[in-house]
Scaffold this active site. Structure first.
Site, short mmCIF file in Angstrom:
data_model
loop_
_atom_site.label_atom_id
_atom_site.label_comp_id
_atom_site.label_asym_id
_atom_site.label_seq_id
_atom_site.Cartn_x
_atom_site.Cartn_y
_atom_site.Cartn_z
CE LYS A 126 0.24 -3.00 4.99
NZ LYS A 126 0.00 -2.18 3.50
CG ASP A 166 3.36 -3.86 3.16
OD1 ASP A 166 2.66 -3.04 2.38
OD2 ASP A 166 4.20 -3.45 3.73
N1 GLU Z 1 0.36 -3.98 0.67
C1 GLU Z 1 -0.07 -3.22 -0.36
C2 GLU Z 1 -0.36 -1.90 0.16
O1 GLU Z 1 0.29 -1.08 0.79
C3 GLU Z 1 -1.26 -3.97 -0.94
C4 GLU Z 1 -2.13 -4.09 -0.35
C5 GLU Z 1 -3.12 -5.34 -0.99
O2 GLU Z 1 -2.93 -5.58 -1.85
O3 GLU Z 1 -4.20 -5.33 -0.24
O4 GLU Z 1 -1.38 -1.21 -0.60
#
Ligand code: GLU
Length: 449
Positions: A126, A166
């Site tokens: 993240k 996100d």
């Molecule tokens: N931010 C999204 C999640 O919480 C997607 C992450 C992504 O597609 O890599 O899973």
């Protein structure tokens, strides 16, 4: 509780006293793993849980940009490459004023288990920034994204780490980030980011995937209970991309979302956000003013409740789809009394641990955890990566079908994992256990590091 599990939780509490969100998620996940660690004494010998709660790598960087008046601003950026045992690091970027290490770390930890649950080869990561996108012009967002990517591009690639969106990061931001990556690297590596536009390698259904996946997951729960989705009323929160996807799929399947929320309060629409015009209006609201949901009530003539959350409104299904810790004990008590039979978490960690345990203890409510329910988003991101690496494009129907199957597998594997340890139909513990088992096995096989 297993003594080793207990000691690791204590360890994390001591090390991360200033990161309550991270401590919260570690406690939530690890407390499900007791029976697994009891059955696998080799995990303690390899100190697996202390290793799994320590990111493989986390770094911070300076992001400098100028606003439209020529003033210079300095923000902080982070990337947490939490666990790469089963695939390249994968996870979104969050741009929000309140972002700090603890938020990025909790999200990276959750992502590791979520990505494992998808069944696809993606590790957990993240990132983000304390940049506040509210009120910024396109040009300001572009300059910020270019600066952010300039700091990050050396540490990512389709085989190393694949960021995505996100909160605060959507198609526009991904476009600017990808443009800068390509400019700096001078190579066509569009698999480095997901959530891209369709003209340069984005996947059909990716914008809808998290919301659609959540509703598909709900359908599997309903099926398990001998129930069906037609006619169900759903209390949702937020009005962003995820909630939009939930409204759209619920409408297609004959259910209706009756609440939305924003920083200003919530709306209650007993007829449901269940016409194409209403569903499309969420996109308009999002693009014009992401801070207010009241315009929906003004436009469609329904109730707006200022300063409150929708929890407690009469409904069949509660889907907290806005943000972390949206449901605390007082809201959980209202939910337990509102008549809903299904509590389906959607946002990452939307429930505090005490509220979650309280809801799990209610005999009349089935609880499903966000790391399983929202995994369709990152799951379709992994499908986007596959299409990019093979230089091909799947149709919307193909992607949707794979997403549907993925959500069924996540539900069934979670249920089976809980069953295996004698926990019954416990989707929360089951998701933690199923997500953990794959990563644990990979780490054990790869030796100590
Ligand atoms: N931010 C999204 C999640 O919480 C997607 C992450 C992504 O597609 O890599 O899973």
């Amino acid at each position: 509780m297993n003594k080793y599990v207990e000691s690791v939780i204590e360890n994390v509490k001591a090390k991360h006293a200033n990161e309550p969100e991270f401590v919260q998620t570690v406690e939530e996940v690890l407390s499900s793993l007791s029976p697994v660690v009891d059955a696998h004494p080799e995990y303690e010998k390899a100190d697996l849980l202390n290793r799994m709660t320590e990111p493989e790598r986390m770094f911070t960087f300076r992001v400098v940009w100028t606003d439209d008046q020529g003033n210079t601003h300095t923000n902080r950026g982070w990337r947490c490459q939490f666990n790469g045992a089963i695939g390249p690091y994968k996870g979104g970027l969050r741009f929000q004023k309140n972002v700090y290490e603890g938020i990025i770390k909790f999200l990276g930890f959750e992502q590791t288990f979520k990505n494992s649950l998808t069944g696809l080869p993606i590790g957990g990561a993240k990132g983000g920034s304390d940049f506040d996108p509210a009120g910024k012009s396109d040009a300001e967002v572009m300059r910020f994204c270019q600066s952010f990517m300039t700091a990050l591009y050396r540490y990512i690639s389709p085989d190393i780490d694949v960021p995505a969106g996100d909160m605060g990061v959507g198609g526009r931001e991904i476009g600017y980030l990808y443009g800068q990556y390509r400019r700096l690297k001078g190579v066509w590596e569009n698999g480095v980011l997901t959530g891209k536009g369709l003209t340069y390698g984005g996947s059909l259904i990716r914008p809808e995937a998290t919301g659609y996946g959540a509703v598909y997951y709900l359908e599997n729960v309903l099926k398990h209970e001998g129930d069906k989705i037609e006619g169900k009323t759903i209390a949702a929160a937020g009005f962003g991309n995820v909630t939009w996807g939930i409204c759209k799929k619920a409408m297609q399947l004959g259910a209706k979302v009756v609440t939305l929320s924003g920083p200003d309060g919530y709306i209650y629409d007993p007829d449901g956000v269940a016409t194409p015009e209403k569903v499309d209006y969420l996109l308009t609201m999002r693009a014009t003013d992401p801070m207010h949901v009241k315009p929906y009530a003004d436009k469609f003539g329904c109730q707006f409740v200022a300063g409150e959350k929708p929890w407690g409104v009469k409904c069949d299904v509660v889907m907290p789809s806005a943000m972390q810790n949206d449901v605390k004990m007082p809201q959980a008590e209202k939910i337990a009394a509102c008549g809903a039979k299904y509590y389906i978490e959607v946002a990452n960690m939307p429930t505090t641990n005490d509220a979650l345990n309280f809801l799990r203890a209610q005999k009349h409510i089935i609880v499903a955890p966000s790391k399983a329910v929202n995994a369709g988003g990152v799951g379709v991101s992994a499908l986007e990566m596959s299409q990019n690496s093979e230089r091909l494009v799947w149709t919307a129907e193909e992607v949707d079908e794979k997403l549907k199957q993925m959500m069924k597998n996540i539900h069934d594997n979670s249920a089976a994992a809980a069953e295996k340890y004698g926990l019954g139909y416990d989707l929360v513990a089951g998701a933690n256990i199923a997500g953990f088992e794959k990563v644990a096995t990979a780490m054990m096989e790869q030796g100590l590091f």
